[in-house]
Design a protein around this motif. Structure first.
Motif, short mmCIF file in Angstrom:
data_model
loop_
_atom_site.label_atom_id
_atom_site.label_comp_id
_atom_site.label_asym_id
_atom_site.label_seq_id
_atom_site.Cartn_x
_atom_site.Cartn_y
_atom_site.Cartn_z
N MET A 1 0.85 -1.17 0.00
CA MET A 1 0.00 0.00 0.00
C MET A 1 0.89 1.24 0.00
SD MET A 1 -2.84 1.25 2.74
CE MET A 1 -4.19 0.29 2.14
N ARG A 2 0.57 2.22 -0.81
CA ARG A 2 1.35 3.44 -0.91
C ARG A 2 0.43 4.65 -0.81
NH1 ARG A 2 6.06 3.26 -5.40
NH2 ARG A 2 7.25 1.61 -4.45
N PHE A 3 1.06 5.77 -0.52
CA PHE A 3 0.32 7.03 -0.61
C PHE A 3 -0.06 7.23 -2.07
CE2 PHE A 3 2.99 7.68 3.17
CZ PHE A 3 1.99 8.01 4.09
N PRO A 4 -1.22 7.80 -2.35
CA PRO A 4 -1.68 7.95 -3.74
C PRO A 4 -0.68 8.62 -4.66
CG PRO A 4 -3.42 8.55 -2.21
CD PRO A 4 -2.19 8.32 -1.40
N GLU A 5 0.05 9.60 -4.18
CA GLU A 5 0.99 10.31 -5.06
C GLU A 5 2.19 9.46 -5.47
OE1 GLU A 5 1.75 11.86 -0.81
OE2 GLU A 5 0.05 11.25 -2.00
N PHE A 6 2.36 8.28 -4.87
CA PHE A 6 3.49 7.41 -5.20
C PHE A 6 3.09 6.13 -5.93
CE2 PHE A 6 5.04 9.80 -1.46
CZ PHE A 6 6.15 10.39 -2.04
N VAL A 7 1.83 5.98 -6.27
CA VAL A 7 1.33 4.75 -6.88
C VAL A 7 2.06 4.41 -8.17
CG1 VAL A 7 -0.69 3.69 -7.96
CG2 VAL A 7 -0.91 4.85 -5.77
N ASN A 8 2.32 5.38 -9.02
CA ASN A 8 2.95 5.11 -10.32
C ASN A 8 4.46 5.31 -10.33
OD1 ASN A 8 0.48 4.45 -11.58
ND2 ASN A 8 0.00 6.62 -11.71
N GLU A 9 5.05 5.44 -9.18
CA GLU A 9 6.50 5.64 -9.08
C GLU A 9 7.22 4.29 -9.05
OE1 GLU A 9 8.15 8.60 -9.11
OE2 GLU A 9 6.18 9.50 -9.50
N ASP A 10 8.52 4.33 -9.29
CA ASP A 10 9.34 3.12 -9.21
C ASP A 10 9.36 2.62 -7.77
OD1 ASP A 10 10.00 3.31 -11.90
OD2 ASP A 10 11.76 4.55 -11.48
N GLU A 11 9.86 1.42 -7.63
CA GLU A 11 9.98 0.84 -6.29
C GLU A 11 10.92 1.68 -5.44
OE1 GLU A 11 8.31 -1.79 -4.89
OE2 GLU A 11 7.14 -1.58 -6.71
N TRP A 12 10.71 1.67 -4.17
CA TRP A 12 11.56 2.41 -3.25
C TRP A 12 12.89 1.70 -3.12
CZ3 TRP A 12 8.80 4.99 1.41
CH2 TRP A 12 7.70 5.69 0.96
N GLU A 13 13.94 2.46 -2.98
CA GLU A 13 15.26 1.90 -2.79
C GLU A 13 15.50 1.73 -1.30
OE1 GLU A 13 19.87 3.13 -3.68
OE2 GLU A 13 18.29 4.10 -4.82
N GLU A 14 15.83 0.52 -0.90
CA GLU A 14 16.06 0.25 0.52
C GLU A 14 17.51 0.59 0.87
OE1 GLU A 14 16.04 -3.66 3.32
OE2 GLU A 14 14.33 -3.40 1.96
N LYS A 15 17.69 1.37 1.93
CA LYS A 15 19.01 1.77 2.38
C LYS A 15 19.10 1.59 3.89
CE LYS A 15 20.01 5.10 -1.21
NZ LYS A 15 20.73 6.32 -1.51
N THR A 16 20.33 1.44 4.35
CA THR A 16 20.53 1.37 5.79
C THR A 16 20.56 2.78 6.36
OG1 THR A 16 22.93 1.42 5.60
CG2 THR A 16 21.87 -0.76 5.59
N LEU A 17 20.39 2.91 7.64
CA LEU A 17 20.38 4.22 8.27
C LEU A 17 21.70 4.96 8.09
CD1 LEU A 17 18.68 6.14 9.92
CD2 LEU A 17 19.46 5.01 11.99
N VAL A 18 22.81 4.25 8.15
CA VAL A 18 24.11 4.92 8.00
C VAL A 18 24.33 5.44 6.58
CG1 VAL A 18 25.22 3.67 9.89
CG2 VAL A 18 25.35 2.75 7.59
N GLU A 19 23.56 4.96 5.61
CA GLU A 19 23.68 5.47 4.24
C GLU A 19 22.99 6.82 4.06
OE1 GLU A 19 23.81 2.04 1.06
OE2 GLU A 19 22.18 1.67 2.50
N VAL A 20 22.06 7.16 4.92
CA VAL A 20 21.29 8.38 4.74
C VAL A 20 21.40 9.37 5.90
CG1 VAL A 20 19.62 7.28 3.22
CG2 VAL A 20 19.20 7.31 5.67
#
Length: 50
Positions: A1-20
């Motif tokens: 389930m996604r927020f409506p504004e993200f429905v047609n976007e690419d998949e989210w990129e998973e990152k670790t906390l230290v990467e961001v």
């Protein structure tokens, strides 16, 4: 389930906390000093990251 504004976007990129974020350990600044909060830094405890 996604927020409506993200429905047609690419998949989210998973990152670790230290990467961001820069992780710094130590004591939390005094909560009575408003200049420590709500500006450039986010203070989070392990309980906040669940």
């Amino acid at each position: 389930m996604r927020f409506p504004e993200f429905v047609n976007e690419d998949e989210w990129e998973e990152k670790t906390l230290v990467e961001v974020a820069e992780i710094i350990t130590g004591s939390t600044p005094n909560t009575k000093e408003i200049e420590n909060y709500g500006v450039k830094k986010l203070f989070a405890s392990p309980a906040d990251i669940n």
